[in-house]
Design an enzyme around this catalytic site. Structure first.
Site, mmCIF file in Angstrom:
data_model
loop_
_atom_site.group_PDB
_atom_site.id
_atom_site.type_symbol
_atom_site.label_atom_id
_atom_site.label_comp_id
_atom_site.label_asym_id
_atom_site.label_seq_id
_atom_site.Cartn_x
_atom_site.Cartn_y
_atom_site.Cartn_z
ATOM 1 N N LYS A 12 0.849 -1.206 0.000
ATOM 2 C CA LYS A 12 0.000 0.000 0.000
ATOM 3 C C LYS A 12 0.877 1.245 0.000
ATOM 4 C CE LYS A 12 -1.760 1.606 4.053
ATOM 5 N NZ LYS A 12 -1.461 3.027 4.293
ATOM 6 N N ASN A 13 1.923 1.224 0.837
ATOM 7 C CA ASN A 13 2.731 2.434 1.017
ATOM 8 C C ASN A 13 3.784 2.628 -0.060
ATOM 9 O OD1 ASN A 13 1.113 2.972 3.139
ATOM 10 N ND2 ASN A 13 2.576 2.350 4.719
ATOM 11 N N CYS A 55 -4.890 7.847 9.327
ATOM 12 C CA CYS A 55 -5.172 7.252 10.633
ATOM 13 C C CYS A 55 -4.945 8.270 11.758
ATOM 14 C CB CYS A 55 -4.264 6.051 10.860
ATOM 15 S SG CYS A 55 -4.818 4.602 9.951
ATOM 16 N N ARG A 100 0.534 14.344 13.244
ATOM 17 C CA ARG A 100 0.850 14.167 11.813
ATOM 18 C C ARG A 100 0.963 15.501 11.074
ATOM 19 N NH1 ARG A 100 -1.767 8.865 9.426
ATOM 20 N NH2 ARG A 100 0.355 8.642 8.625
ATOM 21 N N ASP A 126 4.158 0.368 12.059
ATOM 22 C CA ASP A 126 2.920 -0.181 11.481
ATOM 23 C C ASP A 126 2.657 -1.620 11.901
ATOM 24 O OD1 ASP A 126 3.214 1.577 8.293
ATOM 25 O OD2 ASP A 126 2.618 2.226 10.298
ATOM 26 N N ARG A 137 -8.961 0.023 4.550
ATOM 27 C CA ARG A 137 -8.065 1.011 3.939
ATOM 28 C C ARG A 137 -6.742 0.396 3.520
ATOM 29 N NH1 ARG A 137 -6.987 5.789 7.536
ATOM 30 N NH2 ARG A 137 -5.651 6.125 5.738
HETATM 31 C C1 EPZ Z 1 4.050 6.878 6.378
HETATM 32 O O1 EPZ Z 1 3.292 7.898 6.999
HETATM 33 C C2 EPZ Z 1 3.119 5.681 6.241
HETATM 34 N N1 EPZ Z 1 1.983 6.031 5.394
HETATM 35 C C3 EPZ Z 1 2.612 5.259 7.616
HETATM 36 O O2 EPZ Z 1 1.826 4.080 7.439
HETATM 37 C C4 EPZ Z 1 3.816 4.912 8.496
HETATM 38 O O3 EPZ Z 1 3.348 4.624 9.810
HETATM 39 C C5 EPZ Z 1 4.780 6.100 8.547
HETATM 40 O O4 EPZ Z 1 5.164 6.492 7.205
HETATM 41 C C6 EPZ Z 1 6.053 5.775 9.322
HETATM 42 O O5 EPZ Z 1 6.679 4.662 8.756
HETATM 43 C C7 EPZ Z 1 2.143 6.039 4.043
HETATM 44 O O6 EPZ Z 1 3.211 5.779 3.523
HETATM 45 C C8 EPZ Z 1 0.917 6.364 3.231
HETATM 46 P P1 EPZ Z 1 6.211 10.055 8.614
HETATM 47 P P2 EPZ Z 1 3.889 9.412 7.112
HETATM 48 O O7 EPZ Z 1 6.151 11.339 7.899
HETATM 49 O O8 EPZ Z 1 4.657 9.719 5.894
HETATM 50 C C9 EPZ Z 1 6.552 13.281 12.002
HETATM 51 C C10 EPZ Z 1 -0.044 2.680 7.698
HETATM 52 O O9 EPZ Z 1 -0.538 2.131 8.702
HETATM 53 N N2 EPZ Z 1 6.419 14.272 10.928
HETATM 54 O O10 EPZ Z 1 7.377 9.144 8.390
HETATM 55 O O11 EPZ Z 1 2.783 10.300 7.511
HETATM 56 C C11 EPZ Z 1 5.252 12.533 12.244
HETATM 57 O O12 EPZ Z 1 4.403 13.272 13.098
HETATM 58 C C12 EPZ Z 1 0.420 4.117 7.777
HETATM 59 O O13 EPZ Z 1 0.149 2.112 6.588
HETATM 60 C C13 EPZ Z 1 6.591 15.618 11.238
HETATM 61 O O14 EPZ Z 1 6.846 15.975 12.384
HETATM 62 O O15 EPZ Z 1 4.884 9.227 8.342
HETATM 63 C C14 EPZ Z 1 5.707 11.248 12.868
HETATM 64 O O16 EPZ Z 1 5.926 11.462 14.245
HETATM 65 C C15 EPZ Z 1 0.134 4.731 9.129
HETATM 66 N N3 EPZ Z 1 6.461 16.535 10.249
HETATM 67 C C16 EPZ Z 1 7.066 10.989 12.201
HETATM 68 O O17 EPZ Z 1 7.460 12.246 11.606
HETATM 69 C C17 EPZ Z 1 6.187 16.179 8.947
HETATM 70 O O18 EPZ Z 1 6.115 17.062 8.068
HETATM 71 C C18 EPZ Z 1 7.024 9.939 11.106
HETATM 72 O O19 EPZ Z 1 6.044 10.343 10.185
HETATM 73 C C19 EPZ Z 1 6.019 14.796 8.661
HETATM 74 C C20 EPZ Z 1 6.141 13.860 9.663
#
Ligand code: EPZ
Length: 418
Positions: free
Chosen positions: A22-23, A116, A121, A305, A397
Site C-alpha cells: 500500500k505504502n 489514521c 501528523r 505499522d 483502507r
Molecule cells: C508513512 O506515513 C506511512 N503512510 C505510515 O503508514 C507509516 O506509519 C509512517 O510512514 C512511518 O513509517 C504512508 O506511507 C501512506 P512520517 P507518514 O512522515 O509519511 C513526524 C499505515 O498504517 N512528521 O514518516 O505520515 C510525524 O508526526 C500508515 O500504513 C513531522 O513531524 O509518516 C511522525 O511522528 C500509518 N512533520 C514521524 O514524523 C512532517 O512534516 C514519522 O512520520 C512529517 C512527519
C-alpha cells in the site's frame, strides 16, 4: 457500517499471497501525475486508500482505471491543480500529490491531509522541503496554497526521516532544474520502490534506502509498467496471526529482509521461522514467551505499522514486556479494546506495560484505525469464544481480501453489514 464476527480458537494452516505494498502504490500513484506517458501498476490491492487516490487523480483530470488487479493511469489530460478537501481528508497520502502537482502546474491547492488518527501528523517537513526547491507556500482556512515560477534543485536536510516528506521532495525534484540532495532521508523499502519506479520512467535518482538521496532533474518522463514490492506490513500481520493462533502458515511473495526486525522478535518469542526464496514459513504450537523490550524506530528498526499487532501478541505471551512507540503520539488507541478482551496492559505516554495473560476472551470491540483494527482481529482469532470487531472500514483502507485470506488458512471469520 460493517463488522467482523469471529469465532476464536482455530489453528491456522496453509499459505497466503501478499498484495503489492500500500505504502508503495500510493506514492507511485502520485508520481504518475508527473508524466504524460501511460503508466500501468501491476497487482494493485483493492483497498480504499488506493480507490480514494484514484478518485483524486480523476479530479486532477487524469484517466485512472482498474483493469483486473492492474491500474492504468494516463495523466496526459491532467488539467487541475486542486485536490478536493473531502478526498484530501480521507487519506494521508493525498499530501504526496503536492510535489507532483507543483511540478506539473507550478501551483497546487490542497486541504490538510487525513489518515489514521495516530498522532498530530504535521506536514511541516514536507512544506519546508518544498520551499527549499523554490515553492512559495501560504496556509489559509485549512488549505495549503503553493506556487512557483520554477522548481530549482537544492540541498534539503530533514529534521526527522519522514517517509512522506522524503517522497514528496523526491517527486518535486524529479523535473526540477539542477540537482537535489535529500539528507536524513527515510530509508523504508517503499522509498527505494518509488525511486525504482521513477527511474523506470526516465528519472535520475540514486541513494534511496540510504540516508542521502540524490535527484538529478530531467526534462521529460516516459511511461511503462511497474510491479511494486510486496506489502511487508501485510506479511507481518499474517505472521503474527499464525504465531498467536498456532499452526503453520506460509506467507508467499514476501521479502523477509524487509521485516527482519519482526522475524528476529518472533524467533525470540519462540516461533520457528524459515525462509525459502520469497516465502516465509512460521510454525508454532505452544504458548510464546515474552520479549522484554520493543521500541518502534524508523526503518530498519521495528516498524510502527506492526506495533499494534505485535503488542497484541505480547499481551498473551508468558511474562512481562514493554512496548515503546517512538514515532506517533497516540498509537495505542486499540489497547482499551484489548482490555475488554482480558489484556493486562497499562499505557503511560508512549509506553505500553504488558503482563501476559493466558488467552483473550471473546468480546465486542471497535476499530479506531487501520493497524489497531487489524490487531483486534488477531486477538479475536486467538480468543476463547466469539468476538465482534466493529467499524472495519478502517481495516479496508489497507488490507485487501483480509477475511478471505484468513478463512483460506482456517480462521472462522465473516463480514456482515449492520
Ligand atoms: C508513512 O506515513 C506511512 N503512510 C505510515 O503508514 C507509516 O506509519 C509512517 O510512514 C512511518 O513509517 C504512508 O506511507 C501512506 P512520517 P507518514 O512522515 O509519511 C513526524 C499505515 O498504517 N512528521 O514518516 O505520515 C510525524 O508526526 C500508515 O500504513 C513531522 O513531524 O509518516 C511522525 O511522528 C500509518 N512533520 C514521524 O514524523 C512532517 O512534516 C514519522 O512520520 C512529517 C512527519
Amino acid at each position: 457500517m460493517e463488522k467482523y464476527i469471529i469465532n476464536g480458537g482455530n489453528k491456522l494452516y496453509g499459505s497466503v499471497g501478499i498484495q503489492s505494498a500500500k505504502n508503495s502504490v500510493l506514492p507511485i500513484l502520485a508520481a504518475a501525475v508527473l508524466t504524460d506517458g501511460k503508466v500501468e501498476i501491476i497487482n494493485v490491492p483493492q483497498i480504499s486508500d488506493v480507490k480514494n487516490m484514484v478518485k483524486i487523480l480523476s479530479c486532477l483530470g487524469c484517466d485512472a482505471v482498474y483493469e483486473g488487479d492492474n491500474l492504468k493511469i494516463d495523466s496526459s489530460s491532467a488539467d487541475s491543480c486542486e485536490i478536493p478537501s473531502a478526498l484530501a481528508h480521507e487519506l494521508r497520502s493525498s499530501v504526496f500529490l503536492l510535489g507532483s502537482v507543483i511540478s506539473r502546474f507550478h501551483a497546487a491547492k490542497i486541504a490538510y491531509p487525513g489518515g489514521c488518527d495516530i498522532g498530530l501528523r504535521p506536514v511541516d517537513l514536507h512544506l519546508t522541503g518544498l520551499k527549499r526547491l523554490g515553492v512559495k507556500i501560504t496556509e489559509r482556512n485549512g488549505y495549503i496554497l503553493c506556487k512557483c515560477d520554477k522548481l530549482v534543485g537544492n540541498e534539503v536536510m530533514l529534521d526527522c526521516p519522514s517517509v512522506g516528506a522524503t517522497e514528496n521532495i523526491m517527486l518535486a525534484a524529479v523535473k526540477a532544474e539542477g540537482v537535489t540532495v535529500i539528507r536524513n532521508a527515510a530509508r523504508e523499502p517503499e522509498i527505494e520502490d518509488l525511486q525504482n519506479f521513477l527511474n523506470a520512467i526516465g528519472a535520475k535518482i540514486s541513494g534511496a534506502g540510504s540516508g542521502t538521496i540524490v535527484v538529478e532533474g530531467v526534462k521529460k518522463l516516459t511511461g511503462g509498467q511497474y510491479l511494486p514490492i510486496p506489502d511487508r506490513i501485510e506479511a507481518g500481520t499474517f505472521l503474527i496471526a499464525a504465531a498467536m493462533c498456532g499452526g503453520e502458515v506460509s506467507v508467499e511473495g514476501a521479502r523477509a529482509e524487509n521485516i527482519s526486525s519482526l522475524i528476529h522478535k518472533l524467533r525470540e518469542n519462540g516461533c520457528k521461522i524459515s525462509m525459502k526464496s520469497d516465502t516465509i514459513i512460521l510454525e508454532n504450537h505452544k504458548r510464546l514467551t515474552s520479549v522484554k523490550m520493543t521500541e518502534t524506530q524508523p526503518y530498519p528498526g521495528f516498524p510502527t505499522d506492526l506495533q499494534a499487532q505485535y503488542t497484541t501478541l505480547c499481551a498473551v505471551c508468558e511474562g512481562h514486556s514493554i512496548i515503546t512507540e517512538n514515532l506517533f503520539e497516540t498509537r495505542f488507541k486499540y489497547v482499551p479494546e484489548l482490555r475488554k478482551m482480558g489484556a493486562d496492559i497499562t499505557v503511560i505516554n508512549r509506553n505500553a506495560f504488558i503482563r501476559g495473560v493466558e488467552r483473550y476472551k471473546g468480546a465486542t470491540v471497535v476499530a479506531h484505525d487501520l493497524r489497531g483494527g487489524a490487531a483486534l482481529v488477531l486477538a479475536g482469532l486467538s480468543a476463547e469464544g466469539r468476538s465482534e470487531v466493529i467499524d472495519i472500514s478502517h481495516i479496508d483502507r489497507g488490507y485487501s481480501s483480509f477475511e478471505q485470506k484468513l478463512r483460506s488458512i482456517g480462521a472462522d471469520i465473516v463480514r456482515i453489514t449492520v
